[in-house]
Design an enzyme around this catalytic site. Structure first.
Site, short mmCIF file in Angstrom:
data_model
loop_
_atom_site.label_atom_id
_atom_site.label_comp_id
_atom_site.label_asym_id
_atom_site.label_seq_id
_atom_site.Cartn_x
_atom_site.Cartn_y
_atom_site.Cartn_z
N GLU A 1 0.81 -1.21 0.00
CA GLU A 1 0.00 0.00 0.00
C GLU A 1 0.85 1.27 0.00
O GLU A 1 0.47 2.28 -0.60
CB GLU A 1 -0.93 0.01 1.22
CG GLU A 1 -2.03 -1.04 1.19
CD GLU A 1 -3.12 -0.72 0.18
OE1 GLU A 1 -3.31 0.46 -0.16
OE2 GLU A 1 -3.78 -1.67 -0.28
N ASP B 1 -9.26 6.45 -10.60
CA ASP B 1 -9.64 5.06 -10.85
C ASP B 1 -11.12 4.81 -10.58
O ASP B 1 -11.56 3.66 -10.47
CB ASP B 1 -8.80 4.11 -10.00
CG ASP B 1 -8.91 4.38 -8.51
OD1 ASP B 1 -9.64 5.33 -8.12
OD2 ASP B 1 -8.28 3.66 -7.72
N THR C 1 -8.02 8.25 -2.74
CA THR C 1 -7.49 7.15 -1.92
C THR C 1 -6.61 7.74 -0.84
O THR C 1 -5.77 8.60 -1.11
CB THR C 1 -6.67 6.18 -2.79
OG1 THR C 1 -7.50 5.65 -3.82
CG2 THR C 1 -6.12 5.04 -1.95
#
Length: 267
Positions: free
Chosen positions: A17, A33, A38
């Site tokens: 991550e 995306d 995020t």
């Protein structure tokens, strides 16, 4: 999965991550995306329903002087509209998350939801399917973070962590609880997961190497996650390919080369 096994599982997750052994609580980026922004240690997203939960919990823990509290109404509107890539009203959210990254309460909120949303459900499913191996449990935890959970009948169910588990179980005629070899089940799950990643979208396709790492660990018989691991950027196989080093210089640790995330030693 507890103690050193869970620690190594968490280290692998953090490498995938955050490309680091330290969780990036202040990370935030719009990857374009379709999932919004995020952010955080586990890739929470403003457009998938988990990001708003983390922010709500942070506001509960710190109701005043909270840099991300002002974005709750926008996050709620996005959530009410079904999520997705909409970032209207989130101007400045990335900077706010970055600024809050060192706040122990923001870190606590992220840790709590990583356990509640991903670790606990993944280990519950692991128990239901009869898993005993730490590697199986660890990669299922990783899959819950990346793919999420879905109820049957939804469009995303086939690419969800539990949906892929259902596919493998049906493909093999059962799970380890039914007597299916767990190592075989895990290999098939990793194959299925990698296929899903490469077929879904470009962002997920770029993350397929995280599945490769689990595959390489299985090839080294690291089923119990009971040994330290040395991951290196440099390839260490005679043919120049990526994967388990040949030969393995030490039997007390696992050595893998060609890891795109960088070089790390997992104790």
């Amino acid at each position: 999965m507890a103690g050193p096994q869970k620690r190594r599982a968490e280290q692998l997750l953090t490498i995938f991550e955050n490309s680091s052994l330290k969780p990036a609580y202040g990370y935030a980026q719009n990857l374009n995306d379709g999932r919004g922004i995020t952010f955080g240690r586990s890739g929470f997203c403003t457009g998938t329903g988990d990001g708003i939960l983390v922010v709500r919990r942070y506001v509960q823990l710190k109701p005043t002087g909270n840099p991300v509290a002002q974005y709750l109404p926008a996050l709620q509107r996005i959530d009410d509209a079904g999520g997705g890539g909409n970032v209207v009203g989130l101007n400045g959210f990335i900077q706010a998350v970055q600024g809050a990254g060192s706040d122990p309460l923001f870190r606590q909120a992220q840790d709590e939801f990583a356990d509640d949303l991903y670790f606990a459900p993944s280990q519950k499913l692991a128990k239901q399917l009869g898993f005993r191996l730490a590697l199986t449990k660890a990669q299922l935890y990783d899959a819950y973070i990346q793919h999420g959970y879905s109820d049957p009948g939804y469009d995303v169910y086939p690419i969800s962590a539990n949906g892929m588990a259902d596919w493998v179980t049906k493909h093999l005629g059962g799970s380890p609880l039914d007597g299916v070899d767990e190592k075989l089940w895990l290999v098939k799950y990793l194959e299925r997961r990698r296929w899903v990643l490469t077929q879904t979208d470009e962002t997920w396709a770029e993350s397929a190497p995280r599945v490769d790492v689990y595959t390489w660990i299985s090839q080294l018989a690291g089923w119990l996650l009971d040994k330290p691991m040395q991951l290196t950027w440099e390839r260490c196989r005679p043919d120049g390919s990526r994967g388990p080093c040949q030969p393995q210089p030490l039997r007390t640790q696992l050595n893998i080369g060609g890891v795109i995330y960088g070089g790390f030693f997992l104790e």
